[in-house]
Design an enzyme around this catalytic site. Structure first.
Site, PDB file in Angstrom:
ATOM      1  N   ASP A  59       4.664  -8.233   9.616  1.00 28.80           N
ATOM      2  CA  ASP A  59       4.707  -6.919   9.274  1.00 28.80           C
ATOM      3  C   ASP A  59       6.416  -6.718   8.592  1.00 28.80           C
ATOM      4  O   ASP A  59       7.114  -7.798   8.788  1.00 28.80           O
ATOM      5  CB  ASP A  59       4.707  -6.337  10.627  1.00 28.80           C
ATOM      6  CG  ASP A  59       3.459  -6.380  11.610  1.00 28.80           C
ATOM      7  OD1 ASP A  59       2.298  -6.233   9.463  1.00 28.80           O
ATOM      8  OD2 ASP A  59       2.535  -5.722  12.001  1.00 28.80           O
TER       9      ASP A  59
ATOM     10  N   ASP B 151      -5.874  -7.328  14.675  1.00 33.74           N
ATOM     11  CA  ASP B 151      -4.720  -8.741  14.702  1.00 33.74           C
ATOM     12  C   ASP B 151      -5.774  -9.079  16.304  1.00 33.74           C
ATOM     13  O   ASP B 151      -6.237 -10.226  15.283  1.00 33.74           O
ATOM     14  CB  ASP B 151      -3.623  -8.893  14.639  1.00 33.74           C
ATOM     15  CG  ASP B 151      -3.084  -7.393  15.873  1.00 33.74           C
ATOM     16  OD1 ASP B 151      -4.040  -6.908  16.052  1.00 33.74           O
ATOM     17  OD2 ASP B 151      -2.078  -7.502  15.323  1.00 33.74           O
TER      18      ASP B 151
ATOM     19  N   ASP C 159       0.358  -1.084   0.096  1.00 37.88           N
ATOM     20  CA  ASP C 159      -0.367  -0.089  -0.018  1.00 37.88           C
ATOM     21  C   ASP C 159       1.295   1.369  -0.143  1.00 37.88           C
ATOM     22  O   ASP C 159       0.851   2.319   0.513  1.00 37.88           O
ATOM     23  CB  ASP C 159      -0.957   0.085   1.034  1.00 37.88           C
ATOM     24  CG  ASP C 159      -2.466  -0.577   0.597  1.00 37.88           C
ATOM     25  OD1 ASP C 159      -2.519  -1.357  -0.708  1.00 37.88           O
ATOM     26  OD2 ASP C 159      -2.907  -0.760   2.341  1.00 37.88           O
TER      27      ASP C 159
ATOM     28  N   ASP D  41       8.804  -4.878   9.032  1.00 37.62           N
ATOM     29  CA  ASP D  41      10.211  -5.130  10.038  1.00 37.62           C
ATOM     30  C   ASP D  41       9.835  -6.215  10.423  1.00 37.62           C
ATOM     31  O   ASP D  41      11.119  -6.176  11.728  1.00 37.62           O
ATOM     32  CB  ASP D  41       9.534  -3.956  11.337  1.00 37.62           C
ATOM     33  CG  ASP D  41       8.461  -4.035  11.844  1.00 37.62           C
ATOM     34  OD1 ASP D  41       6.961  -4.232  11.849  1.00 37.62           O
ATOM     35  OD2 ASP D  41       8.506  -4.114  13.317  1.00 37.62           O
TER      36      ASP D  41
END
Length: 491
Positions: free
Chosen positions: A152, A244, A97, A154
């Site tokens: 994610d 989540d 995105d 990172d």
């Protein structure tokens, strides 16, 4: 009128103390369970995954939701493309995105791996509707896997991540699985060390919750979901910024099992600036409090033993408790001015609060060091001082969660701000909420300092330890703010 105000302040104070006492006792119970299983595999499912082989490996879709993560996206793609898994049964979807150079970096890295035979695709949307939740929903609509492994930007998972997690799903009722998380920059400063310890404590407690079959609040990264479970729940919900946690609650209420494998560890990166930390924790507080109230009716309607219901309430409303600690900070000044703690009820209530705080702090710090895998040797004095600072840092967190709770109360559910990581965090323009939180820090520090002076002046010493600790906690974040602003000139 003054008598009524005094009565009201005392009543709120005692309610928070009772709430805190129940939480501490429940957490202590789980902590003791965690200690019992520390030297062995954490759940029966984890036992079966150690060196497990299965007859037919399923197709797995790895989903990587990213947004403007130019500093870390390439290493994430490299890590998942090096997964050890049977050929032809793994697809990787980079759900991008981004609006900056991240897209081109991701595209080039994906093409490199695709050229050597990896099934990897870059998926772009025309807009960011639903933020991360919307991105994940769009991704699963274009995936083919029976299971979704989610990371994610990172994160750096180990190469054997799927080989250790997928065998657990031989149990058809296992809906999702969470693994351990480590932090590669945990020793950059006391701020990162605190975060690693605080989240390490959460992981350590989750060991006991998982072992006891109690409800848990799990992360949305470094996890695996069964597609059948996600489809049955209707996927991720964009109405909350902690999508989540929301999906995890719905799965557990739907009687799906979860597993927690602490020994499978993906590395991640913590916010290194206090501004990044602020906006992350306000968002977490807002989403967690919203999710708690959103699902409380469904939780109360579930049939479960009393102790498991109490743990469910404790898990879902731990963020409300943290926010309520800030209410105690606000009450400290009127309590110091109006209440002399002459009555045994208030006096013992105050002693109980500080006694519980010490017990919780020691248990929390011990679990945090174990959960974050800190094994460095320190002097007793240094260890005691760091434990005190660790406890003091929960008071600024209480302010962030308080603001998040107030915003959730007024219907601010989807105001999503990505948490910048690494050196990039010094270059990011922070949202307006960062200024609001900073102003509250200044106010809280001065307010508690006045409360300390008033306590000494009136000979009302009972709440001085709380107010001094507030000054230490907020003093640290204000000091880091000054350092951050000086560092901005370097970037």
């Amino acid at each position: 009128m003054l008598a009524l105000l005094s009565w009201f302040c005392r009543a709120i104070f005692l309610v928070v103390v009772v709430y805190f006492a129940l939480y501490v006792l429940l957490e202590l119970r789980v902590f003791l369970i965690s200690r019992k299983v520390e030297q062995r595999k954490l759940t029966e499912l984890a036992h079966s995954s150690s060196g497990a082989q299965i007859d037919s490996w399923p197709l797995v879709s790895v989903l990587l939701p990213i947004y403007n993560e130019s500093e870390v996206v390439e290493r994430l793609i490299d890590a998942v493309c090096n997964f050890s898994y049977p050929a032809g049964l793994l697809e990787i979807l980079v759900l991008d995105d981004s609006t900056d150079s991240t897209t081109e970096l991701a595209r080039l890295r994906a093409e490199q791996h695709k050229a050597r035979g990896v099934d990897i695709r870059l998926v772009k949307r025309s807009n960011r509707k639903g933020y991360k939740a919307g991105n994940l929903v769009n991704g699963i609509q274009q995936s083919c896997g029976e299971f979704f492994a989610i990371f994610d930007a990172d994160f750096v998972p180990p190469a054997d991540f799927l080989l250790k997690t997928i065998p657990c799903f031989e149990d058809p009722k296992l809906g999702f699985l969470q693994t351990g998380i480590g932090y590669e920059n945990r020793d950059v400063s006391f701020l990162t060390r605190f975060q690693a310890m605080e989240m390490g404590h959460q992981q350590y407690v989750t060991v006991g919750l998982s072992e006891d079959g109690d409800m848990a609040s799990l992360s949305g990264s470094s996890c695996v979901w069964r597609k059948q479970c996600v489809d049955a729940l209707g996927g991720w919900n964009a109405s909350t910024v902690t999508e989540d946690v929301d999906l995890g609650y719905r799965a557990q209420f739907g009687e799906w099992k979860y597993a927690y494998l602490r020994d499978v560890v993906s590395m991640s990166v913590l916010p290194e600036t206090v501004s990044s930390y602020r906006i992350q924790r306000e968002r977490w507080g807002r989403g967690l409090i919203h999710s708690g109230f959103k699902h409380v009716k469904q939780m109360l309607s579930q049939r479960m033993p009393l102790i498991k219901r109490m743990h469910a309430i404790s898990t879902m409303f731990s963020s409300v408790l943290l926010a309520s600690i800030y209410v105690l900070i606000l009450l400290s000044l009127p309590l110091t001015y109006f209440v002399h703690f002459d009555g045994a009820f208030m006096r013992w209530g105050t002693f109980a609060f500080f006694g519980l705080a010490v017990l919780w702090g020691l248990e929390n710090a011990f679990g945090a060091r174990r959960g974050a895998r800190f094994d460095d040797k320190r002097s007793a004095a240094k260890d005691l001082w760091d434990t005190y600072r660790y406890i003091a840092m929960f008071l600024p967190m209480a302010w962030y969660y308080f603001v998040g709770g107030v915003r959730a109360l007024f219907g601010v559910y989807g105001d999503f701000h990505r948490t910048p990581k690494g050196k990039n965090s010094y270059r990011v323009i922070m949202p307006r909420i960062n200024t609001v939180l900073l102003a509250g820090e200044v106010f809280s520090f001065l307010y508690s300092a006045i409360s300390v002076l008033l306590g000494f002046k009136r000979g009302n010493y009972f709440l001085i330890p709380l107010n001094v600790t507030v000054c230490v906690g907020f003093g640290m974040v204000l000091y880091w703010t000054c350092k951050e602003r000086r560092s901005l000139k370097k970037y």
